[in-house]
Design an enzyme around this catalytic site. Structure first.
Site, PDB file in Angstrom:
ATOM      1  N   TYR A 159      82.604  94.416  55.272  1.00 33.85           N
ATOM      2  CA  TYR A 159      83.190  94.361  56.618  1.00 33.85           C
ATOM      3  C   TYR A 159      84.496  93.608  56.612  1.00 33.85           C
ATOM      4  O   TYR A 159      84.662  92.705  55.807  1.00 33.85           O
ATOM      5  CB  TYR A 159      82.233  93.693  57.607  1.00 33.85           C
ATOM      6  N   SER A 212      73.922 100.056  65.697  1.00 34.53           N
ATOM      7  CA  SER A 212      74.621 100.988  66.605  1.00 34.53           C
ATOM      8  C   SER A 212      73.744 101.416  67.784  1.00 34.53           C
ATOM      9  O   SER A 212      73.581 102.616  68.052  1.00 34.53           O
ATOM     10  CB  SER A 212      75.137 102.215  65.842  1.00 34.53           C
ATOM     11  N   GLY A 235      75.462 103.821  69.918  1.00 33.66           N
ATOM     12  CA  GLY A 235      76.086 104.989  69.284  1.00 33.66           C
ATOM     13  C   GLY A 235      77.592 104.856  69.205  1.00 33.66           C
ATOM     14  O   GLY A 235      78.341 105.741  69.611  1.00 33.66           O
ATOM     15  N   GLY A 273      79.485 103.091  70.901  1.00 36.73           N
ATOM     16  CA  GLY A 273      80.120 102.976  72.220  1.00 36.73           C
ATOM     17  C   GLY A 273      79.968 104.221  73.078  1.00 36.73           C
ATOM     18  O   GLY A 273      80.253 104.194  74.275  1.00 36.73           O
ATOM     19  N   LEU A 292      77.325 105.562  74.149  1.00 30.58           N
ATOM     20  CA  LEU A 292      76.312 105.355  75.189  1.00 30.58           C
ATOM     21  C   LEU A 292      76.750 104.347  76.261  1.00 30.58           C
ATOM     22  O   LEU A 292      75.922 103.675  76.877  1.00 30.58           O
ATOM     23  CB  LEU A 292      74.986 104.925  74.541  1.00 30.58           C
ATOM     24  N   GLY A 338      79.195 105.891  78.125  1.00 31.55           N
ATOM     25  CA  GLY A 338      79.721 106.994  78.932  1.00 31.55           C
ATOM     26  C   GLY A 338      81.238 107.069  78.906  1.00 31.55           C
ATOM     27  O   GLY A 338      81.831 107.975  79.503  1.00 31.55           O
ATOM     28  N   LYS A 339      81.897 106.152  78.190  1.00 29.95           N
ATOM     29  CA  LYS A 339      83.365 106.091  78.323  1.00 29.95           C
ATOM     30  C   LYS A 339      84.114 107.203  77.589  1.00 29.95           C
ATOM     31  O   LYS A 339      85.312 107.368  77.797  1.00 29.95           O
ATOM     32  CB  LYS A 339      83.887 104.718  77.896  1.00 29.95           C
TER      33      LYS A 339
HETATM   34  P1  NAP Z   1      77.232  99.883  69.033  1.00 31.72           P
HETATM   35  O1  NAP Z   1      76.523  99.090  70.079  1.00 31.72           O
HETATM   36  O2  NAP Z   1      76.767 101.252  68.818  1.00 31.72           O
HETATM   37  O3  NAP Z   1      78.805  99.946  69.342  1.00 31.72           O
HETATM   38  C1  NAP Z   1      79.501  98.789  69.651  1.00 31.72           C
HETATM   39  C2  NAP Z   1      80.880  99.148  70.172  1.00 31.72           C
HETATM   40  O4  NAP Z   1      80.773  99.845  71.418  1.00 31.72           O
HETATM   41  C3  NAP Z   1      81.709  97.911  70.452  1.00 31.72           C
HETATM   42  O5  NAP Z   1      82.360  97.447  69.297  1.00 31.72           O
HETATM   43  C4  NAP Z   1      82.657  98.429  71.524  1.00 31.72           C
HETATM   44  O6  NAP Z   1      83.656  99.174  70.868  1.00 31.72           O
HETATM   45  C5  NAP Z   1      81.755  99.346  72.337  1.00 31.72           C
HETATM   46  N1  NAP Z   1      81.032  98.633  73.381  1.00 31.72           N
HETATM   47  C6  NAP Z   1      80.025  97.729  73.211  1.00 31.72           C
HETATM   48  N2  NAP Z   1      79.569  97.270  74.393  1.00 31.72           N
HETATM   49  C7  NAP Z   1      80.293  97.877  75.337  1.00 31.72           C
HETATM   50  C8  NAP Z   1      80.277  97.808  76.745  1.00 31.72           C
HETATM   51  N3  NAP Z   1      79.408  97.022  77.375  1.00 31.72           N
HETATM   52  N4  NAP Z   1      81.159  98.582  77.413  1.00 31.72           N
HETATM   53  C9  NAP Z   1      82.014  99.385  76.785  1.00 31.72           C
HETATM   54  N5  NAP Z   1      82.090  99.488  75.432  1.00 31.72           N
HETATM   55  C10 NAP Z   1      81.229  98.748  74.701  1.00 31.72           C
HETATM   56  O7  NAP Z   1      77.090  99.003  67.727  1.00 31.72           O
HETATM   57  P2  NAP Z   1      77.947  99.008  66.355  1.00 31.72           P
HETATM   58  O8  NAP Z   1      79.146  98.145  66.561  1.00 31.72           O
HETATM   59  O9  NAP Z   1      78.159 100.388  65.853  1.00 31.72           O
HETATM   60  O10 NAP Z   1      76.944  98.263  65.407  1.00 31.72           O
HETATM   61  C11 NAP Z   1      76.542  96.931  65.683  1.00 31.72           C
HETATM   62  C12 NAP Z   1      76.380  96.178  64.400  1.00 31.72           C
HETATM   63  O11 NAP Z   1      75.409  96.841  63.591  1.00 31.72           O
HETATM   64  C13 NAP Z   1      77.617  96.097  63.510  1.00 31.72           C
HETATM   65  O12 NAP Z   1      78.513  95.057  63.866  1.00 31.72           O
HETATM   66  C14 NAP Z   1      76.983  95.834  62.169  1.00 31.72           C
HETATM   67  O13 NAP Z   1      76.625  94.464  62.076  1.00 31.72           O
HETATM   68  C15 NAP Z   1      75.736  96.694  62.221  1.00 31.72           C
HETATM   69  N6  NAP Z   1      75.911  98.034  61.616  1.00 31.72           N
HETATM   70  C16 NAP Z   1      75.294  98.287  60.435  1.00 31.72           C
HETATM   71  C17 NAP Z   1      75.425  99.511  59.824  1.00 31.72           C
HETATM   72  C18 NAP Z   1      74.731  99.758  58.511  1.00 31.72           C
HETATM   73  O14 NAP Z   1      75.051 100.750  57.827  1.00 31.72           O
HETATM   74  N7  NAP Z   1      73.793  98.928  58.128  1.00 31.72           N
HETATM   75  C19 NAP Z   1      76.203 100.526  60.417  1.00 31.72           C
HETATM   76  C20 NAP Z   1      76.807 100.251  61.647  1.00 31.72           C
HETATM   77  C21 NAP Z   1      76.648  99.017  62.238  1.00 31.72           C
HETATM   78  P3  NAP Z   1      85.088  99.537  71.524  1.00 31.72           P
HETATM   79  O15 NAP Z   1      85.478  98.405  72.418  1.00 31.72           O
HETATM   80  O16 NAP Z   1      85.975  99.752  70.374  1.00 31.72           O
HETATM   81  O17 NAP Z   1      84.840 100.793  72.310  1.00 31.72           O
END
Ligand code: NAP
Length: 347
Positions: free
Chosen positions: A53, A235, A238, A240, A242, A244-245
């Protein structure tokens, strides 16, 4: 905040884990530190990172997220207040040739070196949970459908990987071991080797899990429940989608899927269709879609912790607040209808 235990390790973690993969890319070091401070104030004691990361990974930023966390630990002196999970990459010589000069097979030498480097960047002498980021062998992960195989797919034996991890546990450098992007067979194989060879049992599986991808429920949920292993759901929104943006083709400025066009896993037409229906359910029940989606993951009985991600304090606030939301039986039934009609649109 609710808490759970990582497998049989006795390590107590909050049911919300703070993801960090935007720190050093979409978020600066001080923003990452701000997220850690806010999350800890709200009862979170668990942070997830990885050697590779931030994401998307680049040579110039390799290891930067761990360094950001290490600098926070050194400033705040709160090592005992936080459970740190990090990961070693699986084979990645074609994708990230700069990691250990292309030496990324999950063999003993690479694992020992990866652990030492993470300890240095994190400025700590132990890692609470050390995870294999993806399997050595070719199998279904990162959205891969179907199962094509050939005789030379296996690579380094899991026995060697687990034995190296076991050595790190004995040396006190790792407290517990987990896997990520694994399959039911992979999890059972790790557990079988641990039980027969007297090595550490894995305590967690970090896999994708959200309203757009519930594949964990088939196979892995049963395996992990019966084996005392927990899901760390990654995730949960998904990427972001989910919230809806991204509906109706919208691409908000500075949002992940606007900035990085290579991330298409959650943007298929079936995902868009399901997201529209989930948004309608959330509105009917007077919730934001993000909160409903996170509360859904949070309410699953096989969940150990849900790994949230945020790029702003407002997002983090909204996501942390979801931990108090109870979904009604009617809302859960509404969700099931959408899932039945359009299951796992982003596997
Ligand atoms: P996610 O919840 O699917 O997406 C998070 C992203 O969605 C944020 O960075 C933000 O991006 C947007 N977001 C989050 N809350 C929001 C809200 N309330 N309103 C509007 N936009 C929002 O989770 P993820 O970041 O993909 O994954 C979370 C963590 O899981 C990672 O940091 C990592 O530690 C881990 N992970 C692991 C793997 C693996 O292969 N093991 C893979 C992926 C993730 P924007 O502001 O850019 O839209």
């Amino acid at each position: 905040m609710e808490y759970s235990i990582l497998g049989d390790s006795g390590i107590r973690v909050s049911k919300i884990c703070l993801g960090s993969m935007t720190w050093g890319e979409q978020n600066s070091e001080s923003e990452g530190h701000g997220q850690l401070d806010m999350a800890l104030d709200r009862g979170v004691n668990f942070v997830d990172t990885a050697e590779m990361y931030p994401v998307p990974s680049r040579e110039q930023t390799y290891g930067v997220t761990e360094t950001i966390i290490g600098n926070w630990l050194s400033k705040r002196k709160r090592r005992d207040k936080i459970v740190i999970a990090t990961k070693v990459v699986g084979p990645a010589s074609d994708w990230m040739p700069y990691i250990r000069h292309g030496q990324t097979r999950l063999n003993q030498a690479n694992i020992l070196q990866a652990v030492e480097s993470s300890l240095t960047r994190l400025q700590t002498d132990y890692i609470d949970l050390y995870q294999v980021h993806w399997p050595e062998r070719k199998t279904n992960y990162f959205g891969r459908l179907g199962y094509d195989y050939s005789d030379d797919d296996a690579g380094v034996a899991v026995e060697e990987t687990l034995s190296a991890l076991s050595e790190c546990v004995r040396a006190g450098k790792i407290r517990a071991v987990g896997v990520s992007n694994e399959t039911p067979w992979g999890v059972m194989h790790y557990l079988h080797l641990a039980d027969t060879l007297g090595m550490p049992r894995i305590v967690t599986v970090q896999n994708p899990y959200s309203l757009l991808n519930r594949t964990y429920e088939i196979g892995l949920a049963e395996v992990t429940r019966n084996e005392g292993v927990g899901l760390l759901a990654y995730s949960p929104l998904g990427f972001g989608v989910l919230t809806g943006k991204y509906l109706q083709g919208k691409r908000p400025q500075q949002a992940r899927l606007t900035l990085y066009k290579q991330f298409t896993r959650y943007l298929g037409t079936r995902s868009q269709a399901a997201t529209e229906q989930y948004l309608e359910i959330a509105e009917r029940h007077e919730l934001s879609l993000a909160q409903m989606a996170l509360a859904y993951v949070h309410s699953r009985p096989f969940l150990t912790s849900s790994i949230i991600g945020a790029t702003s304090p407002e997002q983090l606030q909204e996501n942390l607040d979801s931990s108090h939301i109870q979904l009604s039986d009617q809302l859960l039934r509404d969700i099931e209808l959408v899932h039945k009609d359009n299951p796992n649109p982003a596997p």
